[in-house]
Design a protein around this motif. Sequence first.
Motif, PDB file in Angstrom:
ATOM      1  N   LYS A 104       0.820  -1.333   0.074  1.00 40.12           N
ATOM      2  CA  LYS A 104      -0.056   0.240   0.034  1.00 40.12           C
ATOM      3  C   LYS A 104       0.922   1.321  -0.115  1.00 40.12           C
ATOM      4  O   LYS A 104       2.073   1.165   0.252  1.00 40.12           O
ATOM      5  CB  LYS A 104      -0.997   0.194   1.110  1.00 40.12           C
ATOM      6  CG  LYS A 104      -1.646  -1.201   1.446  1.00 40.12           C
ATOM      7  CD  LYS A 104      -3.119  -1.033   0.694  1.00 40.12           C
ATOM      8  CE  LYS A 104      -4.053  -2.036   1.008  1.00 40.12           C
ATOM      9  NZ  LYS A 104      -5.301  -2.092   0.446  1.00 40.12           N
ATOM     10  N   SER A 105       0.303   2.230  -0.418  1.00 40.03           N
ATOM     11  CA  SER A 105       0.932   3.595  -0.244  1.00 40.03           C
ATOM     12  C   SER A 105       0.108   4.742   0.181  1.00 40.03           C
ATOM     13  O   SER A 105      -1.031   4.193  -0.092  1.00 40.03           O
ATOM     14  CB  SER A 105       1.838   3.758  -1.691  1.00 40.03           C
ATOM     15  OG  SER A 105       0.788   4.215  -2.623  1.00 40.03           O
ATOM     16  N   HIS A 106       0.359   5.978   0.079  1.00 39.86           N
ATOM     17  CA  HIS A 106      -0.384   7.125   0.411  1.00 39.86           C
ATOM     18  C   HIS A 106      -0.113   8.161  -0.446  1.00 39.86           C
ATOM     19  O   HIS A 106       1.016   8.399  -1.158  1.00 39.86           O
ATOM     20  CB  HIS A 106      -0.082   7.728   1.655  1.00 39.86           C
ATOM     21  CG  HIS A 106      -0.322   6.998   2.839  1.00 39.86           C
ATOM     22  ND1 HIS A 106       0.586   6.274   3.455  1.00 39.86           N
ATOM     23  CD2 HIS A 106      -1.277   6.703   3.564  1.00 39.86           C
ATOM     24  CE1 HIS A 106      -0.002   5.362   4.515  1.00 39.86           C
ATOM     25  NE2 HIS A 106      -1.107   5.811   4.697  1.00 39.86           N
ATOM     26  N   TYR A 107      -1.263   9.080  -0.935  1.00 37.22           N
ATOM     27  CA  TYR A 107      -0.934  10.128  -1.745  1.00 37.22           C
ATOM     28  C   TYR A 107      -0.272  11.279  -0.533  1.00 37.22           C
ATOM     29  O   TYR A 107      -0.855  11.084   0.460  1.00 37.22           O
ATOM     30  CB  TYR A 107      -2.238  10.597  -2.285  1.00 37.22           C
ATOM     31  CG  TYR A 107      -2.235  10.150  -3.798  1.00 37.22           C
ATOM     32  CD1 TYR A 107      -1.643   9.917  -4.686  1.00 37.22           C
ATOM     33  CD2 TYR A 107      -3.179   8.817  -3.807  1.00 37.22           C
ATOM     34  CE1 TYR A 107      -1.816   9.540  -6.150  1.00 37.22           C
ATOM     35  CE2 TYR A 107      -3.296   8.154  -5.065  1.00 37.22           C
ATOM     36  CZ  TYR A 107      -2.634   8.441  -5.911  1.00 37.22           C
ATOM     37  OH  TYR A 107      -2.737   7.746  -7.178  1.00 37.22           O
ATOM     38  N   LEU A 108       0.260  12.338  -0.705  1.00 32.20           N
ATOM     39  CA  LEU A 108       0.613  13.314  -0.031  1.00 32.20           C
ATOM     40  C   LEU A 108       0.020  14.633  -0.488  1.00 32.20           C
ATOM     41  O   LEU A 108      -0.070  15.118  -1.702  1.00 32.20           O
ATOM     42  CB  LEU A 108       2.003  13.498  -0.008  1.00 32.20           C
ATOM     43  CG  LEU A 108       2.937  12.045   0.315  1.00 32.20           C
ATOM     44  CD1 LEU A 108       4.412  12.274   0.331  1.00 32.20           C
ATOM     45  CD2 LEU A 108       2.671  11.683   1.879  1.00 32.20           C
ATOM     46  N   VAL A 109      -0.512  15.307   0.578  1.00 31.97           N
ATOM     47  CA  VAL A 109      -1.075  16.642   0.250  1.00 31.97           C
ATOM     48  C   VAL A 109       0.149  17.894   0.462  1.00 31.97           C
ATOM     49  O   VAL A 109       0.609  17.580   1.850  1.00 31.97           O
ATOM     50  CB  VAL A 109      -2.248  16.962   1.029  1.00 31.97           C
ATOM     51  CG1 VAL A 109      -2.702  18.243   0.679  1.00 31.97           C
ATOM     52  CG2 VAL A 109      -3.489  15.919   0.413  1.00 31.97           C
ATOM     53  N   LEU A 110       0.460  18.407  -0.229  1.00 31.25           N
ATOM     54  CA  LEU A 110       1.712  19.462  -0.111  1.00 31.25           C
ATOM     55  C   LEU A 110       1.381  20.733  -0.158  1.00 31.25           C
ATOM     56  O   LEU A 110       0.280  21.170  -0.899  1.00 31.25           O
ATOM     57  CB  LEU A 110       2.821  19.140  -1.004  1.00 31.25           C
ATOM     58  CG  LEU A 110       3.273  17.977  -1.290  1.00 31.25           C
ATOM     59  CD1 LEU A 110       4.467  17.807  -2.223  1.00 31.25           C
ATOM     60  CD2 LEU A 110       3.932  17.339  -0.096  1.00 31.25           C
ATOM     61  N   GLY A 111       1.712  21.716   0.523  1.00 32.47           N
ATOM     62  CA  GLY A 111       1.620  23.055   0.647  1.00 32.47           C
ATOM     63  C   GLY A 111       2.314  23.895   1.299  1.00 32.47           C
ATOM     64  O   GLY A 111       3.161  23.423   1.788  1.00 32.47           O
ATOM     65  N   SER A 112       2.030  25.232   1.619  1.00 35.47           N
ATOM     66  CA  SER A 112       2.906  26.095   2.593  1.00 35.47           C
ATOM     67  C   SER A 112       2.560  25.641   3.923  1.00 35.47           C
ATOM     68  O   SER A 112       1.715  25.091   4.216  1.00 35.47           O
ATOM     69  CB  SER A 112       2.813  27.550   2.422  1.00 35.47           C
ATOM     70  OG  SER A 112       1.277  27.816   2.701  1.00 35.47           O
TER      71      SER A 112
END
Lengths: 235, 338
Positions: A104-112
Motif C-alpha cells: 500500500k501507499s499514500h498520496y501526500l498533500v503538499l502546501g505552504s
Amino acid sequence: MNRFIYINKVFCYLLYVTLFLFVGNIFAEANLMVYFPSTESPKILEQTLKKGLKSKDVAVSVFAKYRDFEQELTRVNPDFIIANSAFSSTNSSYKPVQILNGNKSHYLVLGSKDWKKDKLSTARIGVVLFGDMDWQKRYINNLLDVKVSKFKFVNKSDDLIPLLVFDSVDVIVVGPTDYEKLKSSYKNSTFSILFKSKEVDDLSIYIKKDKLDDKSVSSIISGITNEDKKNFFSM
Amino acid sequence: MNNFQRHPFKKYQLFVLFFYICSHFCIGNLGLIVDAAAAAKMNTLMVTEHNKQFNEIASIIENELKSKYNVEKYFLDENAEYKSFEEKVKESKPAVLILINNPAVNLALKYNEKNPAINGVALMGLNLRGLLKGQKNICGISFDIPIYTLVTQFAMLMEKNIKKVLVYSRDSIFSPVTAINESRLKTSGVTLITKNVEKYGKNKTDVEKFLQEEKKKFNTIKNEFDVITILLDSAFLSPDFFKDFWIPLSNEAQVPLIAGVESLVSPQLNFAVFGITPNIADLGLQAVQMITAVINGEKAEDISVEEPLGGNKILNSKKAETLSLKFNQDKLEDVNKL
C-alpha cells in the motif's frame, strides 16, 4: 523510495508478466502497457524494460500522460497493463491480479507550512490527471475524506510546483515517489507535507478479462515461488 | 356478451395496433430525440486560424469538450472581417468563445464592446495580460513561458547552483512581469535583478545610450550573474538591437542566456543555450479546464490570465560546450538536445 528502486519495482512486475506467459503459455505474442504517471521519463523506462525482458514476444510501451495512455489503450487493447490502483475503477475490461497483497501507499498533500487542513474543503487542489476528470474529483475527495470542488489537473507532476508558485492552487496532491523527486528538484521551495491520504494499493498488474479465467489466474499465481514473492516484497 | 367476447382475437389485434403505433412513433421520433439531445448541449464557438500549431491545440480542445458541448469552429483568414464574425457569433449563440491567437481575441473584444458581452477564453502569445486588462468577460492563457519556469527548469539541469539572474526589460511595459517573477523566484532562493533599458527614456536613442554603458560591463557580468533570461519583447529584440547588443552580449559575457522560444536556441544562431516552448497537450488540458469553469459559471475576471504550465525543454549543445557548462546527466533525459 529512490528512482532506481521504483524502476526495479516496475521491472519486477514485468517479470511476473513473463511468468504468466511462460507458466500459462497463453499467448504467442502479447502486449503490455505500463501507465506510470511520474517524473521519470517514459522513454527511459521503456528502454530499460525492453532490455530486461527475456521474452521478445512481449511488446512493451510506457506512458506517463493519462491522455496518451487512454488513446493507446483504446487503439491497442493490450493483454496486460501495469498501472496504479485507480485504473480498476475506470476500466471494467481488465482484471487486477492480486499477487501483491499488502503493498500500500499514500498520496501526500503538499502546501505552504502555515496552511491548515480545516481549510481543505474550500481549497483549490492541483493533481496529475490519471482518469476521467469528474471521476478523479470523486476519487481524490474520497481519498482525502473531504468534498473539494475546485481542481486543477496537469499532465505531469513536474507542473505541480509551478501551480503552487503561480498561486493557481492552494495545495497539491502527489504520490510518495514524486514527492522525493520534487523535493530534490525544487530544493529551496518552501512546501511541506501537510497530511497523508487514505491508503491505496500500489501498482497492480491487470489482465484482459477475456484472456484468462479465475482458475487459470489462481493456478498461475500458485506457480510463482515464494522466493519470487519474497524478492518482490523486499523492494 | 360484449364485442370483445364475441370476437376474442380483437384484444390481440388492438394490442398489435397499439404496439405498431407506439413503435412507429418512437422510430419516427428517434431522429428528433437525437437532434434534441444535441441541441440540449451548449454551443461553444472556437475562433482560430489555419496553422499547424493552432490546429493541434484546437483538436485537443475539441476532443475533450465534444462529449459535453457542441464545438463549432470558425476559421479566420487574412482578410478576417468583423462583420462576418459578428454574424457568426449571433447565429451560433455560444456559451463561450474559444479564441486562439491575437486576431480572434481582438475580434471578440470588439464584439463585446458593441453587443451584450459573451464570455471567452483566449490563448495567445505576447501581452495577453495587457490586452485583457480590465476585461470582465474574457480570461485566458498566455503562450509565453514565465521567467520562473525558465530559470527553475534550467537550474535543475545545471550542476552549479543558480542564485542570481539578470533580465533586461523595458519597464514601461514589462515591470509587472518582472516583479511577479522576482517574487516567485525568491521562493526558490533565486534573486532576479531587472535592468531597465529605459533608464534614460523610452526613445530609441535613450535606450541605445543605456545599452552602450551596459556593453562596457559585459566582461564583469560573469562574476555577478549565473544566468541571463530574455524577455520576448519584439521591440527590444529587433534586428538592430539584436546585432548591436544581444549578439555581443552572448559572445562576450560568457553567461548562459535562456529564452522561451526555439528560434533563439538554435545551434545555427548559437545564441541562447536553453529554452522552453509551450507543450500543446499541456496547453490543451489547461484550456479545457478554463473553458469548463467559465461554462459552469466561474467569472472570467476571477480566473484572469494564467501562465502556461509545462513545456518542451530545448538545449543548444553547441553553445553549452562553448560555455563549458556542466549538467546533471540524469536530468537531461527529457531535454531535446539540438
